[in-house]
Design an enzyme around this catalytic site. Sequence first.
Site, mmCIF file in Angstrom:
data_model
loop_
_atom_site.group_PDB
_atom_site.id
_atom_site.type_symbol
_atom_site.label_atom_id
_atom_site.label_comp_id
_atom_site.label_asym_id
_atom_site.label_seq_id
_atom_site.Cartn_x
_atom_site.Cartn_y
_atom_site.Cartn_z
ATOM 1 N N HIS A 1 3.708 -12.634 -5.513
ATOM 2 C CA HIS A 1 2.289 -12.813 -5.033
ATOM 3 C C HIS A 1 1.608 -14.258 -4.994
ATOM 4 O O HIS A 1 0.495 -14.688 -4.899
ATOM 5 C CB HIS A 1 1.154 -11.780 -5.265
ATOM 6 C CG HIS A 1 0.571 -11.429 -4.192
ATOM 7 N ND1 HIS A 1 -0.389 -12.523 -3.093
ATOM 8 C CD2 HIS A 1 0.022 -10.208 -3.482
ATOM 9 C CE1 HIS A 1 -0.923 -11.675 -2.269
ATOM 10 N NE2 HIS A 1 -0.916 -10.604 -2.578
ATOM 11 N N ARG B 1 0.698 -1.303 0.035
ATOM 12 C CA ARG B 1 0.088 0.084 -0.029
ATOM 13 C C ARG B 1 0.711 1.224 -0.143
ATOM 14 O O ARG B 1 1.863 1.249 0.568
ATOM 15 C CB ARG B 1 -0.957 0.052 1.291
ATOM 16 C CG ARG B 1 -1.989 -1.119 1.265
ATOM 17 C CD ARG B 1 -2.907 -1.243 2.547
ATOM 18 N NE ARG B 1 -3.770 -2.143 2.383
ATOM 19 C CZ ARG B 1 -3.849 -3.559 2.136
ATOM 20 N NH1 ARG B 1 -2.410 -3.744 2.500
ATOM 21 N NH2 ARG B 1 -4.635 -4.343 1.912
ATOM 22 N N HIS C 1 -0.735 -2.579 -4.668
ATOM 23 C CA HIS C 1 -0.134 -3.303 -5.444
ATOM 24 C C HIS C 1 0.114 -2.720 -6.883
ATOM 25 O O HIS C 1 -0.313 -3.310 -7.732
ATOM 26 C CB HIS C 1 -0.718 -4.785 -5.615
ATOM 27 C CG HIS C 1 -0.700 -5.563 -4.309
ATOM 28 N ND1 HIS C 1 0.631 -5.533 -3.496
ATOM 29 C CD2 HIS C 1 -1.252 -6.482 -3.820
ATOM 30 C CE1 HIS C 1 0.343 -6.419 -2.379
ATOM 31 N NE2 HIS C 1 -0.766 -6.950 -2.660
ATOM 32 N N ASP D 1 -1.436 -9.912 8.082
ATOM 33 C CA ASP D 1 -1.217 -9.020 6.807
ATOM 34 C C ASP D 1 -0.160 -8.091 7.232
ATOM 35 O O ASP D 1 -0.647 -6.863 7.044
ATOM 36 C CB ASP D 1 -2.520 -8.532 6.458
ATOM 37 C CG ASP D 1 -2.524 -8.065 4.839
ATOM 38 O OD1 ASP D 1 -1.327 -7.994 4.513
ATOM 39 O OD2 ASP D 1 -3.650 -7.760 4.196
ATOM 40 N N GLU E 1 5.518 -12.212 0.851
ATOM 41 C CA GLU E 1 6.075 -11.192 -0.290
ATOM 42 C C GLU E 1 7.346 -10.580 0.176
ATOM 43 O O GLU E 1 6.951 -9.528 1.022
ATOM 44 C CB GLU E 1 4.782 -10.437 -0.517
ATOM 45 C CG GLU E 1 3.574 -10.843 -0.839
ATOM 46 C CD GLU E 1 2.246 -10.010 -0.542
ATOM 47 O OE1 GLU E 1 2.028 -8.996 -1.001
ATOM 48 O OE2 GLU E 1 1.642 -10.766 0.436
HETATM 49 C C1 GLA Z 1 -1.432 -8.194 0.456
HETATM 50 C C2 GLA Z 1 -1.785 -7.166 1.009
HETATM 51 C C3 GLA Z 1 -3.370 -7.920 1.531
HETATM 52 C C4 GLA Z 1 -4.106 -8.338 0.124
HETATM 53 C C5 GLA Z 1 -3.347 -9.332 -0.423
HETATM 54 C C6 GLA Z 1 -4.014 -9.658 -1.755
HETATM 55 O O1 GLA Z 1 -0.729 -9.281 0.801
HETATM 56 O O2 GLA Z 1 -1.317 -6.884 2.066
HETATM 57 O O3 GLA Z 1 -3.790 -6.809 2.258
HETATM 58 O O4 GLA Z 1 -4.379 -7.247 -0.351
HETATM 59 O O5 GLA Z 1 -2.177 -8.757 -1.100
HETATM 60 O O6 GLA Z 1 -5.612 -9.747 -1.483
#
Ligand code: GLA
Length: 397
Positions: A224, A125, A150, A296, A362
């Site tokens: 990803h 983000r 992304h 996350d 990631e």
């Molecule tokens: C990343 C983001 C998540 C989500 C995934 C895809 O991991 O941090 O919040 O957007 O990608 O859904």
Amino acid sequence: MKNEFSSSTFRWLACVLLATALIGCSKPPPAPPKAPPTPQEKSKNTISKAAFGTLPDGTAVDLFTMVNANGMEVRASNYGGIITALLVPDGTGKTTDVTLGLKTFDDYVKNPPYFGAIIGRYGNRIGKAQFKLDGQTYKLPKNDGPNTLHGGLKGFDKVVWQAEPFEKEDAVGVIFTYTSKDGEEGFPGNLQTRVTYTLTDQNELSFDYHATTDKPTVVNLTQHAYFNLAGDGNGDVLGHEFTIFANEYTPVNKLLIPTGKIESVTDTPFDFRNRVKLGDRVNVDNEQIKFGKGIDHNFVLKKRQQPGLTLAARVSEPTTRRVMEVHTTEPGMQFYSGNFLDDSLAAKSGKPYGKHSGFALETQHFPDSPNQPTFPSTVLRPGEEYNSKTVYSFSVR
Ligand code: GLA
């Protein structure tokens, strides 16, 4: 009488010994140790290309199938660099697909949650969909509430890459290249991007990222792929065991934008320094876990102190004994525990992908770095080179 008994016993014993010796002699000699296979005998790695689908604008898209000498297989498309399948042996040698994916090419075009794709120009983000660089503000598309996620509406996961397959003695792969135009998704500078996928005969899948620009810009590339080491479609990943080599993480606000703090993982659900089941960490009462609907979060890898490729994570799946290790040159890793998966996708196995059906690791710079002066910089200037490498390696325990 006594003597007679002794001599018959002696004769009987002699017979037994003779018979044993004869049986022993009739045994075939032990086989000589097997010589290791010659390079010619070893099965050869291969790479092939087939049509995958056609985009609404008529562009034809391909799917490359890479197979290494052990039968490990990776299928990847030049549409978004999407990995559609990853077949890896388990503890008994049985090979199964361990990555999540969709049924058809058209399903991939319908905007899935980045399954298997290259993420760019900026992974994760950027807060308030804007950033300032050299005094100028750049506005980006909002595709995650008020934020950019992304790379924007049409990130590197939704573009067609040039693809050049290659074969080496102990590896096969594809070089994907793409030029992101100055102003594309709001980012400044023509960005020449190259991402090389390599499958080695040591069961490693590596990603080498390279980029140059003609204007100052920001870059943060990643991959990803979602994994289920028990096999795609085989339930959730809550029983997987994770070790993450990170002493710190970057806490977020409720929109998953980092607060700017770098905090210790000690006494938090983010302490994965000793092997722990994912299920023990996503169902806990914790504000950060609530914000993410699970994990996350960006982990600040210990490697910040060690340059080069270092171990970031190890994941093992007890029922199949598969182990995956992640090595990277990046300072951070977003660990996403598949929290937004909601049974709605056309899963390739036919079994719906519910919450936590897969995980993603990631490797990257930290989210929102363009707006966070204390985070490692993601700025790339003309004359500089962006270089990054991540290796996923598979084994059994
Ligand atoms: C990343 C983001 C998540 C989500 C995934 C895809 O991991 O941090 O919040 O957007 O990608 O859904």
